[in-house]
Write a protein that holds these residues in place. Structure first.
Motif, mmCIF file in Angstrom:
data_model
loop_
_atom_site.group_PDB
_atom_site.id
_atom_site.type_symbol
_atom_site.label_atom_id
_atom_site.label_comp_id
_atom_site.label_asym_id
_atom_site.label_seq_id
_atom_site.Cartn_x
_atom_site.Cartn_y
_atom_site.Cartn_z
ATOM 1 N N THR B 24 45.744 29.134 34.363
ATOM 2 C CA THR B 24 45.402 29.404 35.225
ATOM 3 C C THR B 24 45.973 28.432 37.053
ATOM 4 O OG1 THR B 24 43.624 27.884 35.837
ATOM 5 C CG2 THR B 24 43.274 30.858 35.451
ATOM 6 N N TYR B 25 46.426 29.390 37.768
ATOM 7 C CA TYR B 25 46.729 28.318 38.761
ATOM 8 C C TYR B 25 46.536 28.674 40.130
ATOM 9 C CZ TYR B 25 49.543 32.873 40.158
ATOM 10 O OH TYR B 25 49.668 34.507 40.550
ATOM 11 N N GLN B 26 47.371 27.574 41.456
ATOM 12 C CA GLN B 26 46.749 27.223 42.875
ATOM 13 C C GLN B 26 47.763 26.974 43.403
ATOM 14 O OE1 GLN B 26 45.014 24.880 40.373
ATOM 15 N NE2 GLN B 26 43.816 27.029 39.430
ATOM 16 N N THR B 27 47.870 28.180 44.306
ATOM 17 C CA THR B 27 49.146 27.943 45.592
ATOM 18 C C THR B 27 48.835 28.999 46.788
ATOM 19 O OG1 THR B 27 51.682 28.668 45.982
ATOM 20 C CG2 THR B 27 50.126 30.122 43.693
ATOM 21 N N ILE B 28 48.834 28.904 47.776
ATOM 22 C CA ILE B 28 49.240 29.317 48.520
ATOM 23 C C ILE B 28 50.430 30.109 48.485
ATOM 24 C CG2 ILE B 28 47.824 27.522 50.181
ATOM 25 C CD1 ILE B 28 50.838 26.798 51.601
ATOM 26 N N TYR B 29 51.743 30.250 47.867
ATOM 27 C CA TYR B 29 52.138 31.202 48.253
ATOM 28 C C TYR B 29 52.635 32.481 47.281
ATOM 29 C CZ TYR B 29 54.897 26.963 50.214
ATOM 30 O OH TYR B 29 55.274 25.784 51.130
ATOM 31 N N SER B 30 53.073 33.665 47.608
ATOM 32 C CA SER B 30 52.904 34.900 46.633
ATOM 33 C C SER B 30 53.726 34.765 45.594
ATOM 34 C CB SER B 30 52.859 35.764 48.093
ATOM 35 O OG SER B 30 54.287 35.924 49.141
ATOM 36 N N ASP B 54 54.393 40.644 38.594
ATOM 37 C CA ASP B 54 52.934 40.944 38.284
ATOM 38 C C ASP B 54 52.684 41.799 36.919
ATOM 39 O OD1 ASP B 54 50.814 41.688 40.698
ATOM 40 O OD2 ASP B 54 50.120 40.590 39.072
ATOM 41 N N ASN B 55 52.341 41.723 36.270
ATOM 42 C CA ASN B 55 51.225 42.902 35.206
ATOM 43 C C ASN B 55 52.538 43.008 34.520
ATOM 44 O OD1 ASN B 55 48.377 42.783 36.659
ATOM 45 N ND2 ASN B 55 49.575 43.967 38.461
ATOM 46 N N LYS B 56 53.436 42.641 34.064
ATOM 47 C CA LYS B 56 54.612 42.577 33.017
ATOM 48 C C LYS B 56 54.587 41.425 31.944
ATOM 49 C CE LYS B 56 59.438 43.161 32.269
ATOM 50 N NZ LYS B 56 60.694 42.779 32.616
ATOM 51 N N ARG B 57 53.977 42.568 30.664
ATOM 52 C CA ARG B 57 53.722 41.076 29.256
ATOM 53 C C ARG B 57 55.337 40.931 29.464
ATOM 54 N NH1 ARG B 57 51.124 42.166 23.624
ATOM 55 N NH2 ARG B 57 52.023 41.859 22.668
ATOM 56 N N THR B 58 55.243 39.326 29.031
ATOM 57 C CA THR B 58 56.523 38.360 28.613
ATOM 58 C C THR B 58 56.525 37.831 27.174
ATOM 59 O OG1 THR B 58 57.092 38.230 30.869
ATOM 60 C CG2 THR B 58 58.284 37.221 28.625
ATOM 61 N N GLU B 59 57.701 38.410 26.555
ATOM 62 C CA GLU B 59 57.152 37.352 24.862
ATOM 63 C C GLU B 59 58.369 37.277 24.231
ATOM 64 O OE1 GLU B 59 55.398 42.220 23.816
ATOM 65 O OE2 GLU B 59 55.957 40.466 22.047
ATOM 66 N N HIS B 60 58.089 36.237 23.204
ATOM 67 C CA HIS B 60 59.079 35.044 22.982
ATOM 68 C C HIS B 60 58.637 34.235 21.964
ATOM 69 C CE1 HIS B 60 62.506 32.976 22.546
ATOM 70 N NE2 HIS B 60 62.343 31.901 22.610
ATOM 71 N N THR B 66 51.319 37.236 30.048
ATOM 72 C CA THR B 66 51.462 38.141 31.259
ATOM 73 C C THR B 66 50.739 37.668 32.571
ATOM 74 O OG1 THR B 66 50.363 40.080 29.691
ATOM 75 C CG2 THR B 66 50.764 40.181 32.591
ATOM 76 N N LEU B 67 51.794 37.463 32.898
ATOM 77 C CA LEU B 67 51.269 36.850 35.249
ATOM 78 C C LEU B 67 50.289 38.057 35.357
ATOM 79 C CD1 LEU B 67 51.470 34.858 37.098
ATOM 80 C CD2 LEU B 67 53.758 36.307 37.544
ATOM 81 N N HIS B 68 49.333 37.835 36.300
ATOM 82 C CA HIS B 68 48.309 38.338 37.132
ATOM 83 C C HIS B 68 48.387 37.815 37.867
ATOM 84 C CE1 HIS B 68 47.087 41.154 33.987
ATOM 85 N NE2 HIS B 68 47.328 40.078 32.755
ATOM 86 N N LYS B 69 48.744 37.737 38.932
ATOM 87 C CA LYS B 69 48.497 37.713 40.740
ATOM 88 C C LYS B 69 47.518 37.631 41.059
ATOM 89 C CE LYS B 69 53.785 38.085 41.808
ATOM 90 N NZ LYS B 69 54.367 38.148 42.407
ATOM 91 N N SER B 70 46.477 38.401 40.822
ATOM 92 C CA SER B 70 45.178 38.365 40.976
ATOM 93 C C SER B 70 44.494 37.248 40.354
ATOM 94 C CB SER B 70 44.927 40.105 40.592
ATOM 95 O OG SER B 70 44.902 40.480 39.141
ATOM 96 N N SER B 71 44.346 37.218 39.414
ATOM 97 C CA SER B 71 42.907 36.261 38.845
ATOM 98 C C SER B 71 44.442 34.406 39.265
ATOM 99 C CB SER B 71 43.093 36.504 37.629
ATOM 100 O OG SER B 71 44.117 36.713 36.497
ATOM 101 N N SER B 72 45.355 34.822 39.462
ATOM 102 C CA SER B 72 45.909 33.350 39.379
ATOM 103 C C SER B 72 46.545 32.756 38.024
ATOM 104 C CB SER B 72 45.609 32.421 40.270
ATOM 105 O OG SER B 72 46.023 33.405 41.748
ATOM 106 N N SER B 73 47.009 33.800 36.559
ATOM 107 C CA SER B 73 46.706 33.276 35.283
ATOM 108 C C SER B 73 47.577 34.105 34.869
ATOM 109 C CB SER B 73 45.236 34.375 34.552
ATOM 110 O OG SER B 73 45.126 35.927 34.792
ATOM 111 N N PHE B 74 47.827 32.883 34.030
ATOM 112 C CA PHE B 74 49.273 33.515 32.643
ATOM 113 C C PHE B 74 49.223 32.370 31.635
ATOM 114 C CE2 PHE B 74 53.212 34.411 32.798
ATOM 115 C CZ PHE B 74 54.305 33.727 31.854
ATOM 116 N N HIS B 75 47.986 33.056 30.720
ATOM 117 C CA HIS B 75 47.502 32.884 29.494
ATOM 118 C C HIS B 75 48.911 32.761 28.422
ATOM 119 C CE1 HIS B 75 44.140 32.612 31.771
ATOM 120 N NE2 HIS B 75 43.577 33.943 31.575
ATOM 121 N N LEU B 76 48.301 32.484 27.136
ATOM 122 C CA LEU B 76 49.684 31.749 26.448
ATOM 123 C C LEU B 76 48.798 33.390 25.652
ATOM 124 C CD1 LEU B 76 52.101 31.594 25.157
ATOM 125 C CD2 LEU B 76 51.408 30.057 24.427
ATOM 126 N N GLN B 77 49.183 34.093 24.522
ATOM 127 C CA GLN B 77 49.021 34.227 23.037
ATOM 128 C C GLN B 77 49.571 34.214 22.032
ATOM 129 O OE1 GLN B 77 45.594 37.813 24.236
ATOM 130 N NE2 GLN B 77 46.472 37.339 26.427
#
Lengths: 114, 114
Positions: B24-30, B54-60, B66-77
């Motif tokens: 999760t990340y914390q920032t004042i920027y959008s 936002d809300n787009k799955r990235t794979e490699h 998936t970046l979720h700006k609503s929850s400020s998260s970018f979990h790796l799976q």
């Protein structure tokens, strides 16, 4: 394939000595960085150069000084090392300074201060 | 200021089980850019994947986030861990206009056991 070269790989020295680390990138990138990875593996930026110009200078002790002769080279000098300087120093480069740029890291220089 | 919080310390998994490393990340920027870098032992850290959408799955390489700006998260799976996935994983964040200055999380060490 390695494209960011750091020397030396390891350096052991005593408190108060001066050390210098070298970094060269062959990717044709405009931007180079020094990061410090401490014993807890925390990775923090120290300096960043874009086309030989210093653009990021984080709060680091004044004994640290970066030097850039051209955009492919970025060296780091530490005058009078302290025990807390023991860490892995990672050099990196990127194509430019835009937000999407990928950082390409070198293999690091491990500094041990006795 | 900006910060990144990751799953702390060591995550140990049995081969074949799913991987989930939190970020999760914390920032004042959008307009954040989020990255996952992987650092294998005796190698240089390198980019695993990145996203700013936002809300787009990235794979490699079998990993996804998936970046979720609503929850400020970018979990790796990853659906099934492999022994070769054992490494140190860094989540990193950068905002537009920051001269490409990445803020790294503290890193999560993943150990995959047979």
């Amino acid at each position: 394939e390695t494209a960011v070269f750091q020397t030396p790989n390891y350096h052991v020295t005593q408190v108060g000595n001066e050390v210098s680390f070298n970094c060269k990138q062959t990717l044709g990138h405009d931007t180079m960085y020094w990061y410090k990875q401490d014993s807890k593996k925390l990775l923090k930026i120290m300096f960043s150069y874009n086309n030989k110009q210093l653009i990021v200078n984080e709060t680091v002790p004044r004994r640290f000084s970066p030097q850039s002769s051209d955009k492919a080279h970025l060296n780091l000098r530490i005058k009078s090392v302290e025990p807390e300087d023991s860490a892995v120093y990672l050099c990196a480069s990127s194509l430019g300074v835009s937000s999407a740029e990928t950082l390409y890291f070198g293999s690091g220089t491990r500094l041990t201060v006795l | 200021g900006d910060s990144v919080t990751q799953t702390e310390g060591l995550v140990t998994l049995t081969e074949g089980l799913p991987v989930m490393l939190n970020c999760t990340y914390q920032t004042i920027y959008s307009n954040p850019f989020l990255f996952w870098y992987v650092h294998y032992l005796n190698e240089s850290p390198r980019l695993l994947l990145k996203s700013s959408t936002d809300n787009k799955r990235t794979e490699h390489q079998g990993f996804h986030a998936t970046l979720h700006k609503s929850s400020s998260s970018f979990h790796l799976q990853k659906s099934s861990a492999q022994l070769s996935d054992s490494a140190l994983y860094y989540c990193a964040h950068r905002v537009s206009g920051s001269f490409n200055k990445l803020t790294f999380g503290a890193g999560t060490r993943l150990a995959v056991c047979p």
